[in-house]
Design a protein around this motif. Structure first.
Motif, mmCIF file in Angstrom:
data_model
loop_
_atom_site.group_PDB
_atom_site.id
_atom_site.type_symbol
_atom_site.label_atom_id
_atom_site.label_comp_id
_atom_site.label_asym_id
_atom_site.label_seq_id
_atom_site.Cartn_x
_atom_site.Cartn_y
_atom_site.Cartn_z
ATOM 1 N N PHE A 1 0.854 -1.187 0.000
ATOM 2 C CA PHE A 1 0.000 0.000 0.000
ATOM 3 C C PHE A 1 0.888 1.235 0.000
ATOM 4 O O PHE A 1 1.770 1.375 0.851
ATOM 5 C CB PHE A 1 -0.879 0.039 1.256
ATOM 6 C CG PHE A 1 -1.803 -1.141 1.397
ATOM 7 C CD1 PHE A 1 -2.909 -1.294 0.565
ATOM 8 C CD2 PHE A 1 -1.588 -2.092 2.381
ATOM 9 C CE1 PHE A 1 -3.769 -2.379 0.712
ATOM 10 C CE2 PHE A 1 -2.442 -3.175 2.538
ATOM 11 C CZ PHE A 1 -3.537 -3.314 1.698
ATOM 12 N N LEU A 2 0.633 2.149 -0.941
ATOM 13 C CA LEU A 2 1.391 3.394 -1.054
ATOM 14 C C LEU A 2 0.411 4.564 -1.030
ATOM 15 O O LEU A 2 -0.255 4.845 -2.037
ATOM 16 C CB LEU A 2 2.191 3.412 -2.362
ATOM 17 C CG LEU A 2 3.166 2.266 -2.585
ATOM 18 C CD1 LEU A 2 3.690 2.272 -4.016
ATOM 19 C CD2 LEU A 2 4.310 2.348 -1.582
ATOM 20 N N ASP A 3 0.307 5.205 0.103
ATOM 21 C CA ASP A 3 -0.577 6.371 0.248
ATOM 22 C C ASP A 3 0.207 7.473 0.947
ATOM 23 O O ASP A 3 -0.053 7.802 2.112
ATOM 24 C CB ASP A 3 -1.826 5.985 1.033
ATOM 25 C CG ASP A 3 -2.812 7.130 1.161
ATOM 26 O OD1 ASP A 3 -2.655 8.152 0.461
ATOM 27 O OD2 ASP A 3 -3.741 7.009 1.985
ATOM 28 N N GLU B 1 -2.297 5.721 -3.948
ATOM 29 C CA GLU B 1 -3.138 6.914 -3.993
ATOM 30 C C GLU B 1 -2.240 8.082 -4.356
ATOM 31 O O GLU B 1 -1.084 8.144 -3.942
ATOM 32 C CB GLU B 1 -3.794 7.179 -2.641
ATOM 33 C CG GLU B 1 -4.895 6.215 -2.323
ATOM 34 C CD GLU B 1 -5.669 6.587 -1.057
ATOM 35 O OE1 GLU B 1 -5.723 7.773 -0.678
ATOM 36 O OE2 GLU B 1 -6.220 5.651 -0.449
ATOM 37 N N ALA B 2 -2.803 8.998 -5.140
ATOM 38 C CA ALA B 2 -2.019 10.144 -5.582
ATOM 39 C C ALA B 2 -2.935 11.328 -5.858
ATOM 40 O O ALA B 2 -4.158 11.171 -5.961
ATOM 41 C CB ALA B 2 -1.232 9.789 -6.838
ATOM 42 N N GLU B 3 -2.313 12.489 -5.995
ATOM 43 C CA GLU B 3 -3.067 13.703 -6.288
ATOM 44 C C GLU B 3 -3.371 13.860 -7.771
ATOM 45 O O GLU B 3 -4.090 14.761 -8.177
ATOM 46 C CB GLU B 3 -2.318 14.935 -5.759
ATOM 47 C CG GLU B 3 -1.001 15.210 -6.446
ATOM 48 C CD GLU B 3 0.191 14.477 -5.838
ATOM 49 O OE1 GLU B 3 1.322 14.927 -6.091
ATOM 50 O OE2 GLU B 3 0.019 13.469 -5.127
ATOM 51 N N LYS B 4 -2.835 12.931 -8.585
ATOM 52 C CA LYS B 4 -3.086 12.936 -10.029
ATOM 53 C C LYS B 4 -3.129 11.485 -10.506
ATOM 54 O O LYS B 4 -2.606 10.586 -9.844
ATOM 55 C CB LYS B 4 -2.001 13.722 -10.759
ATOM 56 C CG LYS B 4 -0.615 13.151 -10.577
ATOM 57 C CD LYS B 4 0.433 14.019 -11.235
ATOM 58 C CE LYS B 4 1.798 13.378 -10.996
ATOM 59 N NZ LYS B 4 2.884 14.179 -11.443
ATOM 60 N N PRO B 5 -3.730 11.249 -11.677
ATOM 61 C CA PRO B 5 -3.791 9.870 -12.181
ATOM 62 C C PRO B 5 -2.405 9.329 -12.523
ATOM 63 O O PRO B 5 -1.541 10.070 -12.969
ATOM 64 C CB PRO B 5 -4.634 9.994 -13.457
ATOM 65 C CG PRO B 5 -5.180 11.362 -13.491
ATOM 66 C CD PRO B 5 -4.406 12.206 -12.536
ATOM 67 N N VAL C 1 -0.945 0.273 -14.161
ATOM 68 C CA VAL C 1 -2.279 0.403 -13.569
ATOM 69 C C VAL C 1 -3.230 -0.581 -14.267
ATOM 70 O O VAL C 1 -3.313 -0.611 -15.496
ATOM 71 C CB VAL C 1 -2.803 1.847 -13.696
ATOM 72 C CG1 VAL C 1 -4.259 1.941 -13.245
ATOM 73 C CG2 VAL C 1 -1.927 2.799 -12.876
ATOM 74 N N THR C 2 -3.918 -1.399 -13.458
ATOM 75 C CA THR C 2 -4.916 -2.332 -13.989
ATOM 76 C C THR C 2 -6.331 -1.904 -13.630
ATOM 77 O O THR C 2 -7.276 -2.264 -14.309
ATOM 78 C CB THR C 2 -4.671 -3.771 -13.490
ATOM 79 O OG1 THR C 2 -4.697 -3.781 -12.063
ATOM 80 C CG2 THR C 2 -3.326 -4.302 -13.987
ATOM 81 N N LYS C 3 -6.456 -1.169 -12.537
ATOM 82 C CA LYS C 3 -7.761 -0.635 -12.114
ATOM 83 C C LYS C 3 -7.515 0.737 -11.522
ATOM 84 O O LYS C 3 -6.471 0.986 -10.932
ATOM 85 C CB LYS C 3 -8.428 -1.541 -11.086
ATOM 86 C CG LYS C 3 -8.753 -2.916 -11.633
ATOM 87 C CD LYS C 3 -9.501 -3.740 -10.615
ATOM 88 C CE LYS C 3 -9.659 -5.154 -11.112
ATOM 89 N NZ LYS C 3 -10.918 -5.470 -11.683
ATOM 90 N N PHE D 1 -6.975 10.188 -6.428
ATOM 91 C CA PHE D 1 -6.921 9.194 -7.495
ATOM 92 C C PHE D 1 -6.332 7.928 -6.884
ATOM 93 O O PHE D 1 -5.280 7.980 -6.244
ATOM 94 C CB PHE D 1 -6.033 9.684 -8.646
ATOM 95 C CG PHE D 1 -6.606 10.880 -9.352
ATOM 96 C CD1 PHE D 1 -7.416 10.718 -10.468
ATOM 97 C CD2 PHE D 1 -6.334 12.160 -8.887
ATOM 98 C CE1 PHE D 1 -7.955 11.828 -11.122
ATOM 99 C CE2 PHE D 1 -6.867 13.267 -9.540
ATOM 100 C CZ PHE D 1 -7.685 13.097 -10.653
ATOM 101 N N PHE D 2 -7.026 6.799 -7.055
ATOM 102 C CA PHE D 2 -6.517 5.554 -6.480
ATOM 103 C C PHE D 2 -6.375 4.500 -7.582
ATOM 104 O O PHE D 2 -7.122 4.500 -8.545
ATOM 105 C CB PHE D 2 -7.374 5.080 -5.302
ATOM 106 C CG PHE D 2 -8.838 4.921 -5.568
ATOM 107 C CD1 PHE D 2 -9.374 3.663 -5.835
ATOM 108 C CD2 PHE D 2 -9.710 6.010 -5.541
ATOM 109 C CE1 PHE D 2 -10.731 3.495 -6.068
ATOM 110 C CE2 PHE D 2 -11.054 5.854 -5.762
ATOM 111 C CZ PHE D 2 -11.587 4.590 -6.045
ATOM 112 N N HIS D 3 -5.347 3.649 -7.398
ATOM 113 C CA HIS D 3 -4.922 2.748 -8.466
ATOM 114 C C HIS D 3 -4.497 1.387 -7.915
ATOM 115 O O HIS D 3 -3.862 1.318 -6.870
ATOM 116 C CB HIS D 3 -3.685 3.324 -9.167
ATOM 117 C CG HIS D 3 -3.780 4.779 -9.483
ATOM 118 N ND1 HIS D 3 -3.536 5.757 -8.551
ATOM 119 C CD2 HIS D 3 -4.082 5.415 -10.630
ATOM 120 C CE1 HIS D 3 -3.698 6.945 -9.118
ATOM 121 N NE2 HIS D 3 -4.026 6.776 -10.371
ATOM 122 N N LEU D 4 -4.812 0.353 -8.650
ATOM 123 C CA LEU D 4 -4.268 -0.983 -8.396
ATOM 124 C C LEU D 4 -3.295 -1.244 -9.533
ATOM 125 O O LEU D 4 -3.642 -1.062 -10.713
ATOM 126 C CB LEU D 4 -5.362 -2.029 -8.367
ATOM 127 C CG LEU D 4 -4.901 -3.441 -7.977
ATOM 128 C CD1 LEU D 4 -4.375 -3.463 -6.545
ATOM 129 C CD2 LEU D 4 -6.032 -4.437 -8.138
#
Length: 177
Positions: free
Chosen positions: A117-119, A147-151, A160-162, A170-173
Motif C-alpha cells: 500500500f502506497l498512500d 493513492e495520488a493527487e493525479k492519475p 495500472v490495472t484498475k 486518485f486511487f490505483h491498483l
C-alpha cells in the motif's frame, strides 16, 4: 481526533482513531471498500506492507481480512503512537510496526510483500522516491495500491490495472507488466 471504521473482515465496524499529524488523510470508507472488492476479501496467505501507514487503516483492513503478515511503516512519532495503541488493542501478532522513513525501511529477515500500500503525503515526490525500492520489497507477482493527487499510468515496472477517483484522490491498483 477523528475516527474511521474498518469496513470488513474480523474487525469490521471497529473504530480507529486518526492522529492529528500534517499530511495525514485516511483513505475513505468508499475507496477502501472498492479496493478490497478488487483484491478480494480474504487475504490469507498474503504478506502486506503499508509503507506510509498514517492512520494504519489500510494495514488494519488487510489484517482484519486474514493477511498472514502486515508491516505498518510510519515516520511521524505522533501518528506512530496512535498506531501502536491500536495494534495493542487488536493484539494481533500478524501486525508489526516500524517507526522510520519509508525510504529507509528494511524489511525484517529480507521479507518480501505480496501487496504494498502506497498512500504518501501529496506533492512531496514520495511515489517517485520509493519507486526504486519496490523491486527489493515486492514478492514475485506482487500488487501495488497507490493513492495520488493525479492519475498514474505506471510506477516502475508496475502498470495500472484498475483505477478510481474520489473527490481529489486518485486511487490505483497496479500489477507487474
Amino acid at each position: 481526533m477523528s475516527r474511521i471504521r474498518i469496513t470488513g473482515g474480523e474487525w469490521r465496524s471497529r473504530l480507529v482513531q486518526v492522529a492529528d499529524a500534517p499530511g495525514l488523510r485516511p483513505t475513505p470508507d468508499r475507496v477502501r471498500e472498492t479496493l478490497f472488492n478488487w483484491l478480494g476479501h480474504d487475504l490469507a496467505g498474503q504478506s502486506c506492507l503499508d509503507l506510509f501507514a498514517g492512520s494504519g487503516i489500510l494495514g488494519f483492513e488487510a489484517a482484519s481480512r486474514a493477511a498472514d503478515y502486515v508491516a505498518l511503516v510510519e515516520r511521524s512519532k505522533t501518528a506512530f503512537a496512535v498506531l501502536k495503541k491500536h495494534a495493542e488493542m487488536f493484539a494481533c501478532p500478524r501486525v508489526e510496526l516500524f517507526c522510520c522513513d519509508a525510504l529507509k525501511f528494511d524489511a525484517p529477515s529480507g521479507r518480501r510483500f505480496d501487496l504494498i500500500f502506497l498512500d504518501p503525503p501529496y506533492g512531496q515526490g514520495w511515489l517517485a522516491g520509493v519507486e526504486s525500492r519496490l523491486a527489493e520489497l515486492a514478492a514475485p507477482g506482487a500488487r501495488l495500491y497507490a493513492e495520488a493527487e493525479k492519475p498514474l499510468e505506471s510506477l516502475g515496472h508496475w502498470s495500472v490495472t484498475k483505477r478510481g477517483r474520489a473527490g481529489q484522490v486518485f486511487f490505483h491498483l497496479l500489477e507487474q507488466a
